[in-house]
Design a protein around this motif. Structure first.
Motif, mmCIF file in Angstrom:
data_model
loop_
_atom_site.group_PDB
_atom_site.id
_atom_site.type_symbol
_atom_site.label_atom_id
_atom_site.label_comp_id
_atom_site.label_asym_id
_atom_site.label_seq_id
_atom_site.Cartn_x
_atom_site.Cartn_y
_atom_site.Cartn_z
ATOM 1 N N MET A 209 -30.588 42.575 19.547
ATOM 2 C CA MET A 209 -29.634 41.782 18.767
ATOM 3 C C MET A 209 -28.701 41.002 19.699
ATOM 4 O O MET A 209 -28.460 39.807 19.500
ATOM 5 C CB MET A 209 -28.810 42.670 17.842
ATOM 6 C CG MET A 209 -27.798 41.888 17.010
ATOM 7 S SD MET A 209 -26.666 42.902 16.066
ATOM 8 C CE MET A 209 -25.607 43.535 17.355
ATOM 9 N N PHE A 210 -28.167 41.669 20.731
ATOM 10 C CA PHE A 210 -27.282 40.981 21.663
ATOM 11 C C PHE A 210 -28.023 39.877 22.420
ATOM 12 O O PHE A 210 -27.464 38.808 22.669
ATOM 13 C CB PHE A 210 -26.640 41.964 22.642
ATOM 14 C CG PHE A 210 -25.534 42.752 22.021
ATOM 15 C CD1 PHE A 210 -24.368 42.140 21.598
ATOM 16 C CD2 PHE A 210 -25.650 44.116 21.839
ATOM 17 C CE1 PHE A 210 -23.337 42.854 21.006
ATOM 18 C CE2 PHE A 210 -24.631 44.853 21.255
ATOM 19 C CZ PHE A 210 -23.481 44.212 20.843
ATOM 20 N N ALA A 211 -29.276 40.110 22.770
ATOM 21 C CA ALA A 211 -30.062 39.080 23.458
ATOM 22 C C ALA A 211 -30.259 37.861 22.562
ATOM 23 O O ALA A 211 -30.117 36.716 23.009
ATOM 24 C CB ALA A 211 -31.415 39.658 23.889
ATOM 25 N N VAL A 212 -30.545 38.080 21.295
ATOM 26 C CA VAL A 212 -30.742 36.975 20.355
ATOM 27 C C VAL A 212 -29.437 36.207 20.139
ATOM 28 O O VAL A 212 -29.421 34.970 20.133
ATOM 29 C CB VAL A 212 -31.304 37.492 19.013
ATOM 30 C CG1 VAL A 212 -31.250 36.422 17.940
ATOM 31 C CG2 VAL A 212 -32.729 37.987 19.200
ATOM 32 N N ILE A 213 -28.327 36.926 19.994
ATOM 33 C CA ILE A 213 -27.024 36.263 19.838
ATOM 34 C C ILE A 213 -26.718 35.413 21.070
ATOM 35 O O ILE A 213 -26.287 34.260 20.966
ATOM 36 C CB ILE A 213 -25.904 37.293 19.584
ATOM 37 C CG1 ILE A 213 -26.060 37.919 18.198
ATOM 38 C CG2 ILE A 213 -24.522 36.651 19.722
ATOM 39 C CD1 ILE A 213 -25.141 39.099 17.953
ATOM 40 N N PHE A 214 -26.959 35.975 22.266
ATOM 41 C CA PHE A 214 -26.700 35.231 23.499
ATOM 42 C C PHE A 214 -27.578 33.981 23.569
ATOM 43 O O PHE A 214 -27.088 32.896 23.878
ATOM 44 C CB PHE A 214 -26.940 36.112 24.731
ATOM 45 C CG PHE A 214 -26.790 35.369 26.022
ATOM 46 C CD1 PHE A 214 -25.533 35.122 26.534
ATOM 47 C CD2 PHE A 214 -27.900 34.886 26.692
ATOM 48 C CE1 PHE A 214 -25.375 34.411 27.722
ATOM 49 C CE2 PHE A 214 -27.761 34.175 27.862
ATOM 50 C CZ PHE A 214 -26.502 33.941 28.389
ATOM 51 N N LEU A 215 -28.870 34.121 23.301
ATOM 52 C CA LEU A 215 -29.764 32.967 23.373
ATOM 53 C C LEU A 215 -29.387 31.890 22.353
ATOM 54 O O LEU A 215 -29.459 30.696 22.656
ATOM 55 C CB LEU A 215 -31.210 33.409 23.167
ATOM 56 C CG LEU A 215 -31.818 34.184 24.332
ATOM 57 C CD1 LEU A 215 -33.201 34.703 23.962
ATOM 58 C CD2 LEU A 215 -31.885 33.328 25.581
ATOM 59 N N ASP A 216 -28.973 32.303 21.163
ATOM 60 C CA ASP A 216 -28.543 31.346 20.153
ATOM 61 C C ASP A 216 -27.336 30.551 20.652
ATOM 62 O O ASP A 216 -27.287 29.322 20.510
ATOM 63 C CB ASP A 216 -28.206 32.076 18.850
ATOM 64 C CG ASP A 216 -27.817 31.127 17.742
ATOM 65 O OD1 ASP A 216 -28.590 30.188 17.462
ATOM 66 O OD2 ASP A 216 -26.733 31.323 17.150
ATOM 67 N N GLN A 217 -26.384 31.238 21.251
ATOM 68 C CA GLN A 217 -25.205 30.553 21.785
ATOM 69 C C GLN A 217 -25.582 29.656 22.961
ATOM 70 O O GLN A 217 -25.066 28.554 23.090
ATOM 71 C CB GLN A 217 -24.142 31.571 22.222
ATOM 72 C CG GLN A 217 -23.538 32.340 21.080
ATOM 73 C CD GLN A 217 -22.991 31.413 20.011
ATOM 74 O OE1 GLN A 217 -22.213 30.514 20.276
ATOM 75 N NE2 GLN A 217 -23.417 31.629 18.782
ATOM 76 N N TRP A 218 -26.476 30.121 23.819
ATOM 77 C CA TRP A 218 -26.916 29.335 24.973
ATOM 78 C C TRP A 218 -27.537 28.011 24.512
ATOM 79 O O TRP A 218 -27.248 26.955 25.065
ATOM 80 C CB TRP A 218 -27.923 30.149 25.787
ATOM 81 C CG TRP A 218 -28.416 29.449 27.016
ATOM 82 C CD1 TRP A 218 -29.472 28.593 27.093
ATOM 83 C CD2 TRP A 218 -27.870 29.530 28.335
ATOM 84 N NE1 TRP A 218 -29.633 28.144 28.382
ATOM 85 C CE2 TRP A 218 -28.656 28.704 29.168
ATOM 86 C CE3 TRP A 218 -26.805 30.218 28.891
ATOM 87 C CZ2 TRP A 218 -28.420 28.557 30.523
ATOM 88 C CZ3 TRP A 218 -26.564 30.070 30.253
ATOM 89 C CH2 TRP A 218 -27.356 29.255 31.047
ATOM 90 N N LEU A 219 -28.366 28.075 23.488
ATOM 91 C CA LEU A 219 -29.037 26.875 22.995
ATOM 92 C C LEU A 219 -28.069 25.899 22.339
ATOM 93 O O LEU A 219 -28.316 24.693 22.314
ATOM 94 C CB LEU A 219 -30.147 27.255 22.008
ATOM 95 C CG LEU A 219 -31.318 28.026 22.617
ATOM 96 C CD1 LEU A 219 -32.260 28.516 21.525
ATOM 97 C CD2 LEU A 219 -32.061 27.176 23.641
ATOM 98 N N LYS A 220 -26.947 26.387 21.827
ATOM 99 C CA LYS A 220 -25.976 25.522 21.152
ATOM 100 C C LYS A 220 -24.909 24.973 22.098
ATOM 101 O O LYS A 220 -24.205 24.040 21.750
ATOM 102 C CB LYS A 220 -25.313 26.278 20.005
ATOM 103 C CG LYS A 220 -26.263 26.515 18.862
ATOM 104 C CD LYS A 220 -25.590 27.199 17.721
ATOM 105 C CE LYS A 220 -26.596 27.349 16.595
ATOM 106 N NZ LYS A 220 -26.009 27.864 15.411
ATOM 107 N N GLU A 221 -24.764 25.569 23.281
ATOM 108 C CA GLU A 221 -23.725 25.132 24.208
ATOM 109 C C GLU A 221 -24.069 23.787 24.818
ATOM 110 O O GLU A 221 -25.234 23.459 25.030
ATOM 111 C CB GLU A 221 -23.547 26.156 25.340
ATOM 112 C CG GLU A 221 -22.837 27.408 24.927
ATOM 113 C CD GLU A 221 -22.600 28.360 26.095
ATOM 114 O OE1 GLU A 221 -23.014 28.046 27.235
ATOM 115 O OE2 GLU A 221 -22.020 29.415 25.862
ATOM 116 N N LYS A 222 -23.032 23.015 25.120
ATOM 117 C CA LYS A 222 -23.212 21.754 25.818
ATOM 118 C C LYS A 222 -23.066 21.956 27.325
ATOM 119 O O LYS A 222 -23.631 21.233 28.117
ATOM 120 C CB LYS A 222 -22.191 20.739 25.318
ATOM 121 C CG LYS A 222 -22.438 20.310 23.885
ATOM 122 C CD LYS A 222 -21.432 19.266 23.460
ATOM 123 C CE LYS A 222 -21.737 18.792 22.068
ATOM 124 N NZ LYS A 222 -21.135 19.574 21.028
#
Length: 126
Positions: A63-76
Motif C-alpha cells: 500500500m505504501f509503495a502504491v501511494i508513493f508511486l502515485d505521488q511520484w507520477l503526479k509530482e512536477k
C-alpha cells in the motif's frame, strides 16, 4: 493526518467550486472518525472475531509503495521525494531496521520545513 487522508487529499481532483481547505478538513475528519469507530469496535468485538493476519505486513508495504508511486507520477519536481528516500536510507544504515523510523521522520520534517520555500519556488517554475 493518517495515511489514507494524505493519499485522498493528494490525489483527489477537487472541483473548482469546492473549497480545497474544507474538502481536506472533512476528508481528514471523516477518516479520523472512521479510525475511532473501527478501533472502538475492534476493542469491544475483537475477542469475538478471529481471522488469520498472516501476510498483512506485506499488504501494508505494498500500500505504501502504491501511494508513493502515485505521488511520484503526479509530482512536477521530485526533490521532496528524493530527500525523503535519501534520509530514509541514511537513517536505515545509521540506526538499523528496528530503530530508523522515528529519526527518519524527524529528519524529513526538519529538512522539508527548512527548505520549504526553495522547494515551493522550484515547483512553481517547473
Amino acid at each position: 493526518m493518517c495515511d489514507e487522508s494524505f493519499s485522498i487529499n493528494c490525489s483527489a481532483e477537487i472541483p473548482a467550486d469546492v473549497d480545497r481547505g474544507w474538502f481536506m478538513f472533512f476528508v481528514t475528519l471523516l477518516n479520523r472518525l472512521y479510525w475511532i469507530t473501527g478501533s472502538t469496535l475492534g476493542e469491544l468485538l475483537g475477542n469475538l472475531i478471529h481471522f488469520n493476519t498472516e501476510g498483512l505486513s506485506f499488504v501494508m508495504t505494498a500500500m505504501f509503495a502504491v501511494i508513493f508511486l502515485d505521488q511520484w507520477l503526479k509530482e512536477k519536481q521530485y526533490i521532496s521525494s528524493v530527500i525523503s528516500i535519501g534520509i530514509s536510507l541514511v537513517c536505515l544504515i545509521l540506526f538499523g531496521k528496528d530503530r530508523f523510523m522515528i529519526p527518519t521522520m524527524l529528519c524529513i520534517v526538519a529538512l522539508l520545513t527548512a527548505f520549504r520555500k526553495p522547494i515551493e519556488r522550484k515547483g512553481k517554475r517547473t
